[in-house]
Scaffold this motif. Structure first.
Motif, PDB file in Angstrom:
ATOM      1  N   UNK A 101      39.675  46.867  17.976  1.00 27.08           N
ATOM      2  CA  UNK A 101      39.207  45.680  18.719  1.00 27.08           C
ATOM      3  C   UNK A 101      37.825  45.965  19.310  1.00 27.08           C
ATOM      4  N   UNK A 102      36.952  44.970  19.204  1.00 28.93           N
ATOM      5  CA  UNK A 102      35.608  45.060  19.780  1.00 28.93           C
ATOM      6  C   UNK A 102      35.526  44.085  20.951  1.00 28.93           C
ATOM      7  N   UNK A 103      35.212  44.608  22.142  1.00 20.66           N
ATOM      8  CA  UNK A 103      35.065  43.762  23.340  1.00 20.66           C
ATOM      9  C   UNK A 103      33.621  43.260  23.367  1.00 20.66           C
ATOM     10  N   UNK A 104      33.457  41.969  23.137  1.00 20.55           N
ATOM     11  CA  UNK A 104      32.117  41.384  23.037  1.00 20.55           C
ATOM     12  C   UNK A 104      31.518  41.149  24.416  1.00 20.55           C
ATOM     13  N   UNK A 105      32.278  40.563  25.312  1.00 21.74           N
ATOM     14  CA  UNK A 105      31.754  40.261  26.644  1.00 21.74           C
ATOM     15  C   UNK A 105      32.901  40.048  27.612  1.00 21.74           C
ATOM     16  N   UNK A 106      32.665  40.443  28.863  1.00 24.53           N
ATOM     17  CA  UNK A 106      33.614  40.157  29.941  1.00 24.53           C
ATOM     18  C   UNK A 106      32.878  39.407  31.041  1.00 24.53           C
ATOM     19  N   UNK A 107      33.524  38.412  31.606  1.00 22.89           N
ATOM     20  CA  UNK A 107      32.916  37.567  32.630  1.00 22.89           C
ATOM     21  C   UNK A 107      33.861  37.409  33.810  1.00 22.89           C
ATOM     22  N   UNK A 108      33.306  37.479  35.030  1.00 18.22           N
ATOM     23  CA  UNK A 108      34.067  37.134  36.227  1.00 18.22           C
ATOM     24  C   UNK A 108      33.787  35.659  36.500  1.00 18.22           C
ATOM     25  N   UNK A 109      34.679  34.806  36.074  1.00 11.77           N
ATOM     26  CA  UNK A 109      34.429  33.364  36.102  1.00 11.77           C
ATOM     27  C   UNK A 109      34.854  32.694  37.399  1.00 11.77           C
ATOM     28  N   UNK A 110      35.647  33.379  38.223  1.00  9.54           N
ATOM     29  CA  UNK A 110      36.089  32.745  39.467  1.00  9.54           C
ATOM     30  C   UNK A 110      36.464  33.823  40.475  1.00  9.54           C
ATOM     31  N   UNK A 111      36.069  33.589  41.736  1.00  9.60           N
ATOM     32  CA  UNK A 111      36.446  34.454  42.855  1.00  9.60           C
ATOM     33  C   UNK A 111      37.019  33.546  43.931  1.00  9.60           C
ATOM     34  N   UNK A 112      38.282  33.704  44.208  1.00  8.77           N
ATOM     35  CA  UNK A 112      38.979  32.784  45.117  1.00  8.77           C
ATOM     36  C   UNK A 112      39.610  33.578  46.258  1.00  8.77           C
ATOM     37  N   UNK A 113      38.961  33.614  47.447  1.00 12.03           N
ATOM     38  CA  UNK A 113      39.568  34.324  48.579  1.00 12.03           C
ATOM     39  C   UNK A 113      40.765  33.560  49.132  1.00 12.03           C
ATOM     40  N   UNK A 114      41.443  34.186  50.086  1.00 14.79           N
ATOM     41  CA  UNK A 114      42.543  33.527  50.781  1.00 14.79           C
ATOM     42  C   UNK A 114      42.039  32.253  51.449  1.00 14.79           C
ATOM     43  N   UNK A 115      42.893  31.248  51.541  1.00 13.22           N
ATOM     44  CA  UNK A 115      42.473  29.932  52.026  1.00 13.22           C
ATOM     45  C   UNK A 115      41.966  29.990  53.456  1.00 13.22           C
ATOM     46  N   UNK A 116      42.574  30.837  54.310  1.00  6.93           N
ATOM     47  CA  UNK A 116      42.106  30.956  55.693  1.00  6.93           C
ATOM     48  C   UNK A 116      40.730  31.612  55.746  1.00  6.93           C
ATOM     49  N   UNK A 117      40.527  32.625  54.904  1.00  7.35           N
ATOM     50  CA  UNK A 117      39.223  33.284  54.852  1.00  7.35           C
ATOM     51  C   UNK A 117      38.167  32.310  54.335  1.00  7.35           C
ATOM     52  N   UNK A 118      38.528  31.507  53.360  1.00  9.67           N
ATOM     53  CA  UNK A 118      37.586  30.522  52.818  1.00  9.67           C
ATOM     54  C   UNK A 118      37.187  29.503  53.886  1.00  9.67           C
ATOM     55  N   UNK A 119      38.170  29.066  54.688  1.00 10.31           N
ATOM     56  CA  UNK A 119      37.852  28.123  55.764  1.00 10.31           C
ATOM     57  C   UNK A 119      36.932  28.760  56.798  1.00 10.31           C
ATOM     58  N   UNK A 120      37.196  30.042  57.133  1.00  7.90           N
ATOM     59  CA  UNK A 120      36.326  30.739  58.091  1.00  7.90           C
ATOM     60  C   UNK A 120      34.911  30.885  57.542  1.00  7.90           C
TER      61      UNK A 120
END
Length: 329
Positions: free
Chosen positions: A154-173
């Motif tokens: 297998x050849x790994x062509x590319x890896x992407x971090x497409x989403x970063x979702x913190x905890x909802x309380x941290x996001x509100x803060x």
């Protein structure tokens, strides 16, 4: 009887012929086994195999595929965060055998490596660093997967971090912090704009006062010059300075009354308008000047008796006009 035997033989022959030929789609590889052992790999097109001896063990997709892996982990500042890692991979044409026989479930294998790398890298970073250095996380995942999956074809062509979702309380803060920061910046800009307006207004008022003062000085200078010329003209016709001054005051008095009467929106003003009003005003002014001079002379005499020496003035005194005072007294 012969017809009944021929028909099944023909059907069996047709079935054998149809079973001997098969097709392989584009960007696909077929694995042929003979008696359970690898025989060959067939590419796209019409292919032949020996019926009842060879069989198609499986087909391998040679297209670029994508696997989305969601990993939940904790950052260095103890914030739980979910990351979505998208891995784009492809089976190498020269290693189809390894991809088919060495790895049973490639998706599970890739997912395991993604979990291992992300949970090793993210706990070293704070939450803000995770957002800023997501490319570093993607590079680390790709390096680890390439090293592990190349052995399996297998050849790994590319890896992407497409989403970063913190905890909802941290996001509100975080949203509250961002809102407060933006309000602070907005308040600073508003205060700066108000300061600029105040400074500009003060400068404009200062310039206006300066020009106004200059205009008043010029006006008074012209008035004085005009009075001087008027007195000279009256002196030339035999009118002394006292009479000339009285005449000028009376003339200006009536000119003022005329200008007030011409204003339609002017409020009611009561002024003396008798012919001797101007002369009375002039006499009152002269009398006040004479009284002021007498008081000043008396104070100088008393200071001399007490031994108080008057200080010298740094600025030249305004020249007085004793001649007019003597004439008028």
């Amino acid at each position: 009887m012969g017809y009944a035997i021929v028909v099944p033989i023909l059907l069996l022959g047709l079935f054998i012929i149809l079973g001997a030929f098969f097709t392989v789609k584009q960007q696909t590889a077929a694995i042929i086994e003979r008696f359970g052992r690898f025989q060959s790999m067939r590419n796209s097109g019409l292919q032949f195999k020996i019926p009842f001896i060879d069989r198609i063990a499986g087909r391998i997709n040679l297209k670029i595929q994508q696997l989305d892996v969601i990993v939940e982990t904790k950052t260095k500042d103890d914030v739980f965060v979910r990351l979505k890692i998208s891995v784009q991979f492809q089976v190498l044409k020269l290693k189809v055998y390894d991809a088919f026989y060495k790895l049973e479930h490639p998706h599970d294998q890739i997912t395991s490596y993604v979990f291992d790398v992300v949970r090793a890298e993210v706990p070293k970073m704070k939450l803000d660093d995770v957002f800023e250095r997501k490319d570093d996380i993607a590079i680390a995942v790709k390096a680890e997967l390439n090293q592990a999956m190349s052995e399996y074809g297998y050849d790994i062509i590319k890896t992407l971090v497409t989403d970063i979702d913190p905890d909802i309380q941290v996001k509100a803060a975080m949203n509250r912090i961002n809102a407060a920061e933006r309000e602070k910046v907005a308040a600073e800009f508003e205060a700066e704009a108000e300061r600029i307006k105040i400074v500009a207004k003060a400068r404009a008022e200062a310039e206006s006062k300066r020009l106004q003062g200059q205009g008043i000085a010029d006006q008074r200078r012209e008035i004085a010059r005009g009075l001087e010329e008027s007195v000279d003209v009256l002196n030339n016709v035999g009118i002394n300075s006292q009479e000339a001054s009285a005449l000028i005051v009376v003339t200006q008095h009536y000119d003022t009354l005329q200008s007030i009467g011409e204003e339609t929106n002017t409020n009611l003003i009561l002024l003396p308008n008798s012919p001797q009003a101007g002369s009375n005003m002039l006499n009152d002014m002269i009398a006040s000047f004479v009284a002021s001079n007498q008081i000043g002379e008396e104070m100088k005499k008393q200071n001399l008796k007490k031994g108080i020496v008057p200080k010298k003035r740094t600025k030249p005194e305004t020249p007085e006009r004793p001649e007019e005072g003597e004439d008028l007294s």
